[in-house]
Scaffold this active site. Structure first.
Site, short mmCIF file in Angstrom:
data_model
loop_
_atom_site.label_atom_id
_atom_site.label_comp_id
_atom_site.label_asym_id
_atom_site.label_seq_id
_atom_site.Cartn_x
_atom_site.Cartn_y
_atom_site.Cartn_z
N LYS A 131 9.95 7.20 10.43
CA LYS A 131 8.56 7.18 10.88
C LYS A 131 8.38 6.11 11.96
CE LYS A 131 3.98 7.15 10.66
NZ LYS A 131 3.58 5.79 10.58
N TYR B 231 0.86 -1.18 0.00
CA TYR B 231 0.00 0.00 0.00
C TYR B 231 0.90 1.24 0.00
CZ TYR B 231 -4.71 1.82 0.15
OH TYR B 231 -5.90 2.41 -0.20
N HIS C 139 3.15 4.53 -0.58
CA HIS C 139 2.90 5.96 -0.75
C HIS C 139 4.25 6.67 -0.87
CE1 HIS C 139 4.06 6.00 3.44
NE2 HIS C 139 3.03 5.22 3.78
N HIS D 227 7.19 5.55 1.37
CA HIS D 227 7.93 4.40 0.85
C HIS D 227 8.77 4.84 -0.35
CE1 HIS D 227 4.18 2.43 2.58
NE2 HIS D 227 5.13 1.77 3.22
P1 AMP Z 1 5.33 -0.17 6.30
O1 AMP Z 1 4.89 -0.54 4.91
O2 AMP Z 1 4.38 0.75 6.98
O3 AMP Z 1 5.76 -1.35 7.10
O4 AMP Z 1 6.63 0.72 6.09
C1 AMP Z 1 7.73 0.24 5.37
C2 AMP Z 1 8.88 1.20 5.52
O5 AMP Z 1 8.49 2.50 5.06
C3 AMP Z 1 9.30 1.37 6.99
O6 AMP Z 1 10.71 1.45 7.05
C4 AMP Z 1 8.66 2.69 7.36
O7 AMP Z 1 9.33 3.37 8.41
C5 AMP Z 1 8.77 3.46 6.05
N1 AMP Z 1 7.77 4.54 6.04
C6 AMP Z 1 6.43 4.43 6.17
N2 AMP Z 1 5.85 5.65 6.17
C7 AMP Z 1 6.86 6.55 6.05
C8 AMP Z 1 6.93 7.98 6.00
N3 AMP Z 1 5.84 8.75 6.10
N4 AMP Z 1 8.14 8.56 5.88
C9 AMP Z 1 9.27 7.80 5.81
N5 AMP Z 1 9.27 6.45 5.84
C10 AMP Z 1 8.09 5.84 5.96
#
Ligand code: AMP
Length: 297
Positions: free
Chosen positions: A164, A48, A50, A53
């Protein structure tokens, strides 16, 4: 949008983003890349995707010959009453995002490809049983297990993690040091909406404009804390009380935690003496649990 399956590889879209579902297949590709002397960056995600990522992918593409983005909604990091089934998924859009930011391959295994019933545990205990680990006691074990497996499957030179998830970043760094993974862990700054809201796949759960407004309270409280600190306030209790007040002024907010901690140990501090502190918070807006933080990284 064209979607075709060939030998367990899913090709989507105009430039045929390769989506690999099997560990053997991704290893074959990686072996070939390594034979050709190419460096590999890994961006682990739950999909998902954005712009947050996207920033990680961009950083990897800049610094490595090849970038693999894993898209895996990891069951072991969800607690029994959490949102595993309803966690948002959209692999077609994920392919577009990876392509847009210049990634090379998506690794998108099914849970059965990754897990059997009695898995080994990977637990960075001292950093995992606090902050988010109190409300989510098994979460970081699941994160460490999947990241350790991804590191062993992909054997990247670099891996990229967003600030984050600051506690997650701190734990992964410790795991890599403790288990001697030969992988550089690179932090990437939080990407925010113009409003200040940190981008998150879970923001889609915010029901209406009122909840979106309340979600801004996290960033507003961090900004207030930094202003107080800048003006000389160093008493952590006072700072946290101001943060609480601003959050609770908003509708439908419930604080899980607000903490100011030592950046190495994640232990609470009483007084801010130098720059080695993090401010972390988790707040429910309606039924959606949001996290945000400040670090000087
Ligand atoms: P997730 O898909 O939420 O598990 O996130 C995957 C990676 O993307 C993790 O390392 C998160 O810290 C990073 N991530 C998610 N949202 C953000 C954001 N707003 N800014 C920077 N990194 C992000």
């Amino acid at each position: 949008m064209i979607i075709t399956h060939l030998n367990n590889i899913l090709y989507i879209g105009i430039k045929y983003m390769r989506i690999i579902k099997s560990i053997n297949e991704i290893r074959t590709i990686i072996n070939q890349w390594k034979k050709n002397g190419l460096s590999i960056g890994l961006v682990p995600t739950m999909g998902y995707l954005h712009k947050g990522h996207g920033a990680l992918i961009q950083e990897s593409v800049k610094n490595n010959n090849k970038t693999i983005v894993s898209v895996f909604v990891n069951p072991t990091q969800f607690g029994a009453n959490e949102d595993l089934d309803k966690y948002p998924r959209d692999i077609e859009n994920d392919s577009r995002v990876v392509e847009e930011y210049g990634g090379d391959i998506i690794f998108n295994p099914e849970p059965e490809e990754m897990y059997n019933k009695n898995m080994t545990k990977v637990f960075v205990e001292s950093l995992s049983n606090k902050l988010c680990g109190i409300t989510r006691p098994t979460h970081f074990q699941g994160v460490c297990l999947v990241v350790a497996k991804l590191f062993n499957i992909i054997t990247p030179n670099n891996a990229y993690f967003g600030l984050k998830d600051l506690q997650q970043f701190t734990i992964i760094k410790q795991m890599v040091e403790d288990l001697n993974f030969n992988i550089k862990i690179n932090p990437v700054a939080i990407v925010r909406e113009e409003s200040g809201l940190a981008l998150s796949s879970r923001n889609v759960y915010l029901k209406d404009e009122d909840e979106k407004q309340s979600a801004l309270s996290l960033n507003k409280s961090l900004n207030l804390a930094l202003k107080l600190i800048h003006n000389g306030e160093c008493n952590v209790n006072n700072i946290i009380n101001h943060m609480k007040a601003i959050i609770l002024e908003h509708n439908n907010t419930k604080i899980d935690y607000i903490k100011i901690v030592d950046s190495n140990t994640l232990e609470d501090i009483d007084i801010i003496k130098d720059n080695n502190f993090y401010i972390l918070l988790a707040v429910y807006v309606g039924t959606t649990r949001l996290i945000d933080n400040y670090s000087n990284m």
